[in-house]
Design a protein around this motif. Structure first.
Motif, PDB file in Angstrom:
ATOM      1  N   GLN A   1       0.824  -1.208   0.000  1.00  0.00           N
ATOM      2  CA  GLN A   1       0.000   0.000   0.000  1.00  0.00           C
ATOM      3  C   GLN A   1       0.858   1.257   0.000  1.00  0.00           C
ATOM      4  O   GLN A   1       0.463   2.279  -0.559  1.00  0.00           O
ATOM      5  N   ALA A   2       2.022   1.182   0.624  1.00  0.00           N
ATOM      6  CA  ALA A   2       2.928   2.330   0.677  1.00  0.00           C
ATOM      7  C   ALA A   2       3.762   2.447  -0.597  1.00  0.00           C
ATOM      8  O   ALA A   2       4.491   3.417  -0.766  1.00  0.00           O
ATOM      9  N   GLY A   3       3.666   1.446  -1.471  1.00  0.00           N
ATOM     10  CA  GLY A   3       4.428   1.480  -2.718  1.00  0.00           C
ATOM     11  C   GLY A   3       5.866   1.035  -2.570  1.00  0.00           C
ATOM     12  O   GLY A   3       6.705   1.331  -3.420  1.00  0.00           O
ATOM     13  N   VAL A   4       6.164   0.335  -1.484  1.00  0.00           N
ATOM     14  CA  VAL A   4       7.524  -0.152  -1.253  1.00  0.00           C
ATOM     15  C   VAL A   4       7.570  -1.629  -1.659  1.00  0.00           C
ATOM     16  O   VAL A   4       6.895  -2.460  -1.047  1.00  0.00           O
ATOM     17  N   PRO A   5       8.337  -1.968  -2.691  1.00  0.00           N
ATOM     18  CA  PRO A   5       8.392  -3.362  -3.151  1.00  0.00           C
ATOM     19  C   PRO A   5       8.957  -4.304  -2.084  1.00  0.00           C
ATOM     20  O   PRO A   5       9.992  -4.016  -1.483  1.00  0.00           O
ATOM     21  N   ILE A   6       8.280  -5.401  -1.873  1.00  0.00           N
ATOM     22  CA  ILE A   6       8.714  -6.357  -0.847  1.00  0.00           C
ATOM     23  C   ILE A   6      10.091  -6.928  -1.188  1.00  0.00           C
ATOM     24  O   ILE A   6      10.909  -7.157  -0.300  1.00  0.00           O
ATOM     25  N   LYS A   7      10.374  -7.110  -2.476  1.00  0.00           N
ATOM     26  CA  LYS A   7      11.694  -7.640  -2.856  1.00  0.00           C
ATOM     27  C   LYS A   7      12.807  -6.666  -2.497  1.00  0.00           C
ATOM     28  O   LYS A   7      13.898  -7.083  -2.132  1.00  0.00           O
ATOM     29  N   ALA A   8      12.534  -5.365  -2.577  1.00  0.00           N
ATOM     30  CA  ALA A   8      13.536  -4.373  -2.179  1.00  0.00           C
ATOM     31  C   ALA A   8      13.777  -4.442  -0.676  1.00  0.00           C
ATOM     32  O   ALA A   8      14.917  -4.323  -0.216  1.00  0.00           O
ATOM     33  N   ILE A   9      12.709  -4.652   0.090  1.00  0.00           N
ATOM     34  CA  ILE A   9      12.845  -4.792   1.539  1.00  0.00           C
ATOM     35  C   ILE A   9      13.665  -6.031   1.862  1.00  0.00           C
ATOM     36  O   ILE A   9      14.586  -5.984   2.677  1.00  0.00           O
TER      37      ILE A   9
ATOM     38  N   THR B   1      15.831 -10.858  15.043  1.00  0.00           N
ATOM     39  CA  THR B   1      16.830 -10.109  14.282  1.00  0.00           C
ATOM     40  C   THR B   1      16.368  -9.895  12.849  1.00  0.00           C
ATOM     41  O   THR B   1      16.467  -8.782  12.315  1.00  0.00           O
ATOM     42  N   ASN B   2      15.852 -10.954  12.214  1.00  0.00           N
ATOM     43  CA  ASN B   2      15.368 -10.827  10.832  1.00  0.00           C
ATOM     44  C   ASN B   2      14.166  -9.901  10.743  1.00  0.00           C
ATOM     45  O   ASN B   2      14.052  -9.097   9.815  1.00  0.00           O
ATOM     46  N   TRP B   3      13.254 -10.013  11.694  1.00  0.00           N
ATOM     47  CA  TRP B   3      12.049  -9.181  11.662  1.00  0.00           C
ATOM     48  C   TRP B   3      12.410  -7.707  11.827  1.00  0.00           C
ATOM     49  O   TRP B   3      11.888  -6.844  11.132  1.00  0.00           O
ATOM     50  N   ARG B   4      13.317  -7.424  12.748  1.00  0.00           N
ATOM     51  CA  ARG B   4      13.752  -6.036  12.938  1.00  0.00           C
ATOM     52  C   ARG B   4      14.480  -5.516  11.705  1.00  0.00           C
ATOM     53  O   ARG B   4      14.321  -4.349  11.339  1.00  0.00           O
ATOM     54  N   ALA B   5      15.277  -6.365  11.069  1.00  0.00           N
ATOM     55  CA  ALA B   5      15.959  -5.959   9.831  1.00  0.00           C
ATOM     56  C   ALA B   5      14.939  -5.610   8.751  1.00  0.00           C
ATOM     57  O   ALA B   5      15.114  -4.636   8.009  1.00  0.00           O
ATOM     58  N   MET B   6      13.858  -6.385   8.678  1.00  0.00           N
ATOM     59  CA  MET B   6      12.791  -6.093   7.717  1.00  0.00           C
ATOM     60  C   MET B   6      12.131  -4.754   8.041  1.00  0.00           C
ATOM     61  O   MET B   6      11.879  -3.947   7.149  1.00  0.00           O
ATOM     62  N   GLU B   7      11.849  -4.515   9.311  1.00  0.00           N
ATOM     63  CA  GLU B   7      11.220  -3.252   9.703  1.00  0.00           C
ATOM     64  C   GLU B   7      12.111  -2.062   9.394  1.00  0.00           C
ATOM     65  O   GLU B   7      11.643  -1.036   8.889  1.00  0.00           O
ATOM     66  N   HIS B   8      13.404  -2.194   9.677  1.00  0.00           N
ATOM     67  CA  HIS B   8      14.344  -1.109   9.397  1.00  0.00           C
ATOM     68  C   HIS B   8      14.488  -0.879   7.889  1.00  0.00           C
ATOM     69  O   HIS B   8      14.534   0.268   7.442  1.00  0.00           O
ATOM     70  N   ALA B   9      14.564  -1.956   7.135  1.00  0.00           N
ATOM     71  CA  ALA B   9      14.670  -1.834   5.685  1.00  0.00           C
ATOM     72  C   ALA B   9      13.435  -1.153   5.109  1.00  0.00           C
ATOM     73  O   ALA B   9      13.533  -0.281   4.239  1.00  0.00           O
ATOM     74  N   TYR B  10      12.268  -1.516   5.612  1.00  0.00           N
ATOM     75  CA  TYR B  10      11.020  -0.889   5.157  1.00  0.00           C
ATOM     76  C   TYR B  10      11.040   0.603   5.455  1.00  0.00           C
ATOM     77  O   TYR B  10      10.727   1.424   4.592  1.00  0.00           O
ATOM     78  N   ALA B  11      11.419   0.966   6.669  1.00  0.00           N
ATOM     79  CA  ALA B  11      11.454   2.383   7.050  1.00  0.00           C
ATOM     80  C   ALA B  11      12.440   3.158   6.179  1.00  0.00           C
ATOM     81  O   ALA B  11      12.131   4.260   5.710  1.00  0.00           O
ATOM     82  N   ASP B  12      13.615   2.583   5.937  1.00  0.00           N
ATOM     83  CA  ASP B  12      14.616   3.238   5.095  1.00  0.00           C
ATOM     84  C   ASP B  12      14.106   3.432   3.671  1.00  0.00           C
ATOM     85  O   ASP B  12      14.255   4.509   3.084  1.00  0.00           O
ATOM     86  N   LEU B  13      13.520   2.389   3.116  1.00  0.00           N
ATOM     87  CA  LEU B  13      13.027   2.462   1.746  1.00  0.00           C
ATOM     88  C   LEU B  13      11.835   3.401   1.621  1.00  0.00           C
ATOM     89  O   LEU B  13      11.702   4.120   0.631  1.00  0.00           O
ATOM     90  N   GLN B  14      10.985   3.420   2.626  1.00  0.00           N
ATOM     91  CA  GLN B  14       9.841   4.327   2.615  1.00  0.00           C
ATOM     92  C   GLN B  14      10.334   5.776   2.637  1.00  0.00           C
ATOM     93  O   GLN B  14       9.819   6.629   1.919  1.00  0.00           O
ATOM     94  N   PHE B  15      11.363   6.047   3.423  1.00  0.00           N
ATOM     95  CA  PHE B  15      11.949   7.378   3.478  1.00  0.00           C
ATOM     96  C   PHE B  15      12.553   7.754   2.123  1.00  0.00           C
ATOM     97  O   PHE B  15      12.342   8.856   1.625  1.00  0.00           O
ATOM     98  N   GLU B  16      13.317   6.826   1.531  1.00  0.00           N
ATOM     99  CA  GLU B  16      13.913   7.079   0.210  1.00  0.00           C
ATOM    100  C   GLU B  16      12.845   7.330  -0.849  1.00  0.00           C
ATOM    101  O   GLU B  16      12.993   8.221  -1.678  1.00  0.00           O
ATOM    102  N   LEU B  17      11.793   6.559  -0.797  1.00  0.00           N
ATOM    103  CA  LEU B  17      10.704   6.717  -1.753  1.00  0.00           C
ATOM    104  C   LEU B  17      10.052   8.087  -1.610  1.00  0.00           C
ATOM    105  O   LEU B  17       9.802   8.777  -2.598  1.00  0.00           O
ATOM    106  N   ALA B  18       9.815   8.495  -0.390  1.00  0.00           N
ATOM    107  CA  ALA B  18       9.215   9.804  -0.142  1.00  0.00           C
ATOM    108  C   ALA B  18      10.133  10.939  -0.571  1.00  0.00           C
ATOM    109  O   ALA B  18       9.685  11.957  -1.103  1.00  0.00           O
ATOM    110  N   LYS B  19      11.419  10.746  -0.377  1.00  0.00           N
ATOM    111  CA  LYS B  19      12.403  11.787  -0.669  1.00  0.00           C
ATOM    112  C   LYS B  19      12.657  11.931  -2.167  1.00  0.00           C
ATOM    113  O   LYS B  19      12.710  13.029  -2.696  1.00  0.00           O
TER     114      LYS B  19
END
Length: 71
Positions: free
Chosen positions: A16-24, A48-66
């Motif tokens: 929904q946020a437009g962040v590709p799951i493969k990129a995450i 550890t994996n779940w937190r890495a996914m959450e951090h990757a999502y947040a980073d990519l969402q920020f990049e997408l917005a920027k």
């Protein structure tokens, strides 16, 4: 909420946020096969994996917005 439901919800929110799951997955160093096992319920993510996914999502969402695109 079960692990399978959590994984499905994560995937839906990312979509929904437009962040590709493969990129995450790529950024979190999680293979597609592992993610599919989580979705199927045959194994669950480590904290550890779940937190890495959450951090990757947040980073990519920020990049997408920027920038308007995800690398």
């Amino acid at each position: 909420m079960t692990v399978v439901e959590e994984v499905q919800e994560f995937e839906a929110i990312a979509g929904q946020a437009g962040v590709p799951i493969k990129a995450i997955l790529r950024r979190a160093h999680v293979s597609v096969a592992t993610f599919n096992r989580w979705k199927a319920g045959t194994m669950g993510p480590t904290l550890t994996n779940w937190r890495a996914m959450e951090h990757a999502y947040a980073d990519l969402q920020f990049e997408l917005a920027k920038s308007g695109s995800v690398k």
